[in-house]
Design an enzyme around this catalytic site. Structure first.
Site, PDB file in Angstrom:
ATOM      1  N   ASP A  53      12.648  -5.979  -6.280  1.00  0.00           N
ATOM      2  CA  ASP A  53      13.867  -5.616  -7.069  1.00  0.00           C
ATOM      3  C   ASP A  53      14.512  -6.840  -7.760  1.00  0.00           C
ATOM      4  OD1 ASP A  53      13.866  -3.537  -4.953  1.00  0.00           O
ATOM      5  OD2 ASP A  53      14.973  -4.900  -3.779  1.00  0.00           O
ATOM      6  N   LYS A  80      10.914  -5.348 -12.224  1.00  0.00           N
ATOM      7  CA  LYS A  80       9.808  -5.184 -12.724  1.00  0.00           C
ATOM      8  C   LYS A  80       9.497  -3.873 -13.707  1.00  0.00           C
ATOM      9  CE  LYS A  80       7.876  -5.619  -8.627  1.00  0.00           C
ATOM     10  NZ  LYS A  80       9.329  -6.212  -7.914  1.00  0.00           N
ATOM     11  N   GLY A 119      10.636   0.758  -5.406  1.00  0.00           N
ATOM     12  CA  GLY A 119      11.383   1.724  -6.075  1.00  0.00           C
ATOM     13  C   GLY A 119      11.559   1.015  -7.434  1.00  0.00           C
ATOM     14  N   HIS A 120      10.983   1.668  -8.346  1.00  0.00           N
ATOM     15  CA  HIS A 120      11.136   1.029  -9.682  1.00  0.00           C
ATOM     16  C   HIS A 120      12.103   1.892 -10.565  1.00  0.00           C
ATOM     17  CE1 HIS A 120       7.166  -1.486  -9.450  1.00  0.00           C
ATOM     18  NE2 HIS A 120       8.121  -2.018  -8.614  1.00  0.00           N
ATOM     19  N   GLN A 171       6.919  -5.087  -4.756  1.00  0.00           N
ATOM     20  CA  GLN A 171       7.601  -5.823  -3.649  1.00  0.00           C
ATOM     21  C   GLN A 171       7.665  -7.529  -4.544  1.00  0.00           C
ATOM     22  OE1 GLN A 171       5.135  -3.709  -1.955  1.00  0.00           O
ATOM     23  NE2 GLN A 171       6.950  -2.444  -2.171  1.00  0.00           N
TER      24      GLN A 171
HETATM   25  P1  IMP Z   1       7.885  -2.363   4.417  1.00  0.00           P
HETATM   26  O1  IMP Z   1       7.078  -2.699   3.132  1.00  0.00           O
HETATM   27  O2  IMP Z   1       8.310  -1.062   4.110  1.00  0.00           O
HETATM   28  O3  IMP Z   1       6.814  -2.519   5.357  1.00  0.00           O
HETATM   29  O4  IMP Z   1       8.894  -3.447   4.488  1.00  0.00           O
HETATM   30  C1  IMP Z   1       8.754  -4.782   4.855  1.00  0.00           C
HETATM   31  C2  IMP Z   1       9.995  -5.390   4.167  1.00  0.00           C
HETATM   32  O5  IMP Z   1       9.611  -5.363   2.823  1.00  0.00           O
HETATM   33  C3  IMP Z   1      11.521  -4.924   4.602  1.00  0.00           C
HETATM   34  O6  IMP Z   1      12.237  -6.000   4.660  1.00  0.00           O
HETATM   35  C4  IMP Z   1      11.629  -4.283   3.240  1.00  0.00           C
HETATM   36  O7  IMP Z   1      12.979  -4.176   2.953  1.00  0.00           O
HETATM   37  C5  IMP Z   1      10.939  -4.996   2.131  1.00  0.00           C
HETATM   38  N1  IMP Z   1      10.591  -4.232   1.055  1.00  0.00           N
HETATM   39  C6  IMP Z   1       9.358  -3.379   1.032  1.00  0.00           C
HETATM   40  N2  IMP Z   1       9.268  -2.904  -0.177  1.00  0.00           N
HETATM   41  C7  IMP Z   1      10.202  -3.314  -1.056  1.00  0.00           C
HETATM   42  C8  IMP Z   1      11.044  -3.228  -2.620  1.00  0.00           C
HETATM   43  O8  IMP Z   1      10.355  -2.617  -3.264  1.00  0.00           O
HETATM   44  N3  IMP Z   1      11.871  -3.933  -2.882  1.00  0.00           N
HETATM   45  C9  IMP Z   1      12.548  -4.819  -1.789  1.00  0.00           C
HETATM   46  N4  IMP Z   1      12.174  -5.056  -0.693  1.00  0.00           N
HETATM   47  C10 IMP Z   1      11.043  -4.367  -0.324  1.00  0.00           C
HETATM   48 MG    MG Z   2      12.743  -1.984  -5.977  1.00  0.00          MG
END
Ligand code: IMP
Ligand code: MG
Length: 337
Positions: A15, A18, A42-43, A178
């Protein structure tokens, strides 16, 4: 052949904007690659005056670029299809631009159901952990055989046909998902995602290391995190940052936990990622709140009395932390991303 590959990598917890950077840079490339993660990302970008949120498809597709979902990714077919339909409606020629490497793994219904029960990590519930677990357990299903309810809309490719094409040369923009602090190895395990979110992950998509030219390390002027671990100190100014910055998840709508920029975390992230260019987003949001705090490289919270002192201190610490020469670019956006 690859002429060169430039990398967009997140130095914090995701977040950081990017997508915005990818959209701004995409014009100069032939191919855009997503190299890790899946629908958890989520971009959010603004394109032709419209807000667009992409989860699995590289944002370069909005600029008419060949957009590849690489072998390091996982795909949930029905939500990918929703993204495809939304892009088609916007007039994007998705069918000629989107490519999925046959090695990418599928997120199946059983993965979503299992992830829905998570209470420990605070996942996005997009089935990411279970899908990557099955991949490594060697019981996963690759994209090769993806057939959606809407018919077989997912013809797959082999990325190596692009990377080692003898006829054509490609400039590749690699868009990560991420961030370093969520990386399966370098993040704060177990509060991490299940993929590799560092520059090295690009090579896991078949790109030879020698082809990597620039590494854009993306961060914000402050820090946000979404998930179960304690993160946000009790501080009115941080709550204000969340409101002013619109810090609510693009994928889940959850409020993001906020804290000050942490150089003790960012500098090792930049070192591991081999950053050549820092892009620091949301300076406008930070300035609006008007409290200039930052954890220095020793983790000590420093307070500056002006934005220019803050900027000078941060840029200097980042340059000082790197062996190589780096550029530091500050960025603000009227849309707050
Ligand atoms: P997962 O990737 O859904 O398994 O989540 C694992 C951790 O990564 C959690 O704390 C999510 O909130 C965080 N997370 C996963 N994808 C994103 C992203 O795109 N942005 C921010 N946090 C993320
Ligand atoms: Mg995002």
């Amino acid at each position: 052949m690859i002429e060169y590959a430039d990398v967009i990598v997140d130095l914090q917890y995701g977040d950081t904007g990017k997508g915005k950077v990818a959209l701004a840079l995409a014009d100069d490339y032939d191919v855009c690659l997503r190299y890790n993660g899946g629908g958890n990302a989520g971009h959010t970008v603004y394109h032709n005056g419209q807000k667009v949120v992409l989860h699995q498809i590289p944002v370069g597709i909005l600029k008419g670029k060949i957009s590849i979902i690489g072998p390091g990714c996982v795909i949930e077919v029905s939500s990918l299809y929703d993204e495809v339909v939304a892009l088609r409606k916007m007039g994007v020629d998705v069918d000629n631009l989107l490519r999925v490497d046959y090695r990418a793994h599928l997120v199946l219904k059983k993965h979503l159901e299992e992830d829905a029960k998570d209470t420990k990590i605070g996942t996005t519930k997009k089935g990411i952990g279970p899908a990557y677990r099955d991949k490594y357990e060697r019981t996963g299903i690759r994209a090769l055989s993806a057939v959606s309810a809407e018919g077989d809309f997912l013809p797959t490719i082999d990325v190596l046909d692009y990377w080692f094409d003898e006829e054509k040369s490609y400039k590749v923009l690699c868009e990560g998902a991420q961030g370093y602090q969520l990386d399966i190895d370098f993040g704060q395990y177990p509060y991490v995602t299940s993929s590799h979110c560092i520059t090295g992950s690009v090579c896991l998509n078949g790109i030879p290391p020698q082809k990597i030219r620039k590494v854009y390390g993306i961060l914000k002027a402050y820090t946000t995190y979404v998930g179960s671990k304690d993160f946000e100190p009790d501080d009115e100014d941080l709550r204000k940052l969340r409101e002013v910055g619109g810090e609510f998840g693009a994928t889940t709508g959850r409020p993001r936990k906020c804290n000050w920029l942490n150089l003790q975390e960012v500098i090792p992230a930049a070192q591991v990622n081999g950053v050549t260019d820092f892009i620091i987003n949301k300076l406008d949001v930070f300035e609006q709140v008007g409290i200039y705090k930052v954890y220095d490289k020793h983790g000590v919270l420093q307070t500056y009395n002006s934005i220019s002192h803050f900027r000078w201190f941060v840029a200097d610490s980042l340059r000082d932390g790197m062996e190589n020469e780096v550029n530091v670019v500050w960025s603000s956006s009227p849309n707050g991303i």
